[in-house]
Design a protein around this motif. Structure first.
Motif, PDB file in Angstrom:
ATOM      1  N   LYS A   1      56.143  47.429  56.315  1.00 42.95           N
ATOM      2  CA  LYS A   1      55.245  48.317  55.581  1.00 42.95           C
ATOM      3  C   LYS A   1      55.386  48.142  54.071  1.00 42.95           C
ATOM      4  N   THR A   2      56.573  47.895  53.605  1.00 40.12           N
ATOM      5  CA  THR A   2      56.794  47.758  52.166  1.00 40.12           C
ATOM      6  C   THR A   2      56.000  46.594  51.608  1.00 40.12           C
TER       7      THR A   2
ATOM      8  N   ILE B   1      51.297  44.800  48.354  1.00 41.24           N
ATOM      9  CA  ILE B   1      50.079  44.001  48.212  1.00 41.24           C
ATOM     10  C   ILE B   1      48.873  44.896  47.937  1.00 41.24           C
ATOM     11  N   ILE B   2      48.759  45.993  48.656  1.00 39.87           N
ATOM     12  CA  ILE B   2      47.644  46.912  48.432  1.00 39.87           C
ATOM     13  C   ILE B   2      47.683  47.452  47.008  1.00 39.87           C
ATOM     14  N   TYR B   3      48.860  47.813  46.529  1.00 39.47           N
ATOM     15  CA  TYR B   3      48.990  48.307  45.166  1.00 39.47           C
ATOM     16  C   TYR B   3      48.618  47.224  44.155  1.00 39.47           C
ATOM     17  N   SER B   4      49.032  45.994  44.396  1.00 41.48           N
ATOM     18  CA  SER B   4      48.710  44.897  43.475  1.00 41.48           C
ATOM     19  C   SER B   4      47.212  44.636  43.428  1.00 41.48           C
ATOM     20  N   VAL B   5      46.556  44.651  44.578  1.00 38.04           N
ATOM     21  CA  VAL B   5      45.108  44.457  44.609  1.00 38.04           C
ATOM     22  C   VAL B   5      44.412  45.613  43.895  1.00 38.04           C
ATOM     23  N   PHE B   6      44.873  46.829  44.126  1.00 35.96           N
ATOM     24  CA  PHE B   6      44.298  47.998  43.459  1.00 35.96           C
ATOM     25  C   PHE B   6      44.418  47.886  41.941  1.00 35.96           C
TER      26      PHE B   6
END
Length: 100
Positions: free
Chosen positions: A69-70, A75-80
């Motif tokens: 999950k980490t 990755i989601i945070y980086s894309v955001f």
């Protein structure tokens, strides 16, 4: 004595050939078709996103580790953050905020 397993890196080879195939497909679409520029750019962008996904899973082993999950959250945070920077910059530069 250490027990070394010498296995052939099948995932890496498959990922490599998938990446090459998507790159060649994008080049063929761009150079050999009579599609409009917008359609070509959308197809190339879509292939680029798929290729990034292939590389994340095949080469960077995003689904491995203690806590999977980490990796996904990072990755989601980086894309955001990348989207905020890109679209925020476009918004500021096109609405005249830089003129003040």
């Amino acid at each position: 004595m250490e027990n070394k397993q010498s296995t052939f890196p099948t995932n890496h080879v498959v990922g490599f050939f998938l990446s090459i195939a998507m790159t060649v497909l994008a080049a063929i679409i761009a150079l050999r078709t009579n599609l409009s520029g917008n359609v070509i750019m959308w197809i190339i962008g879509t292939l680029a996103i798929f290729q990034a996904g292939v590389q994340l899973f095949m080469f960077m082993h995003i689904n491995e580790g203690k806590d999977g999950k980490t990796n996904y959250i990072n990755i989601i945070y980086s894309v955001f953050m990348a989207l905020i920077i890109v679209f925020g910059s476009i918004w500021v530069l096109t609405t005249g905020h830089a003129a003040h």
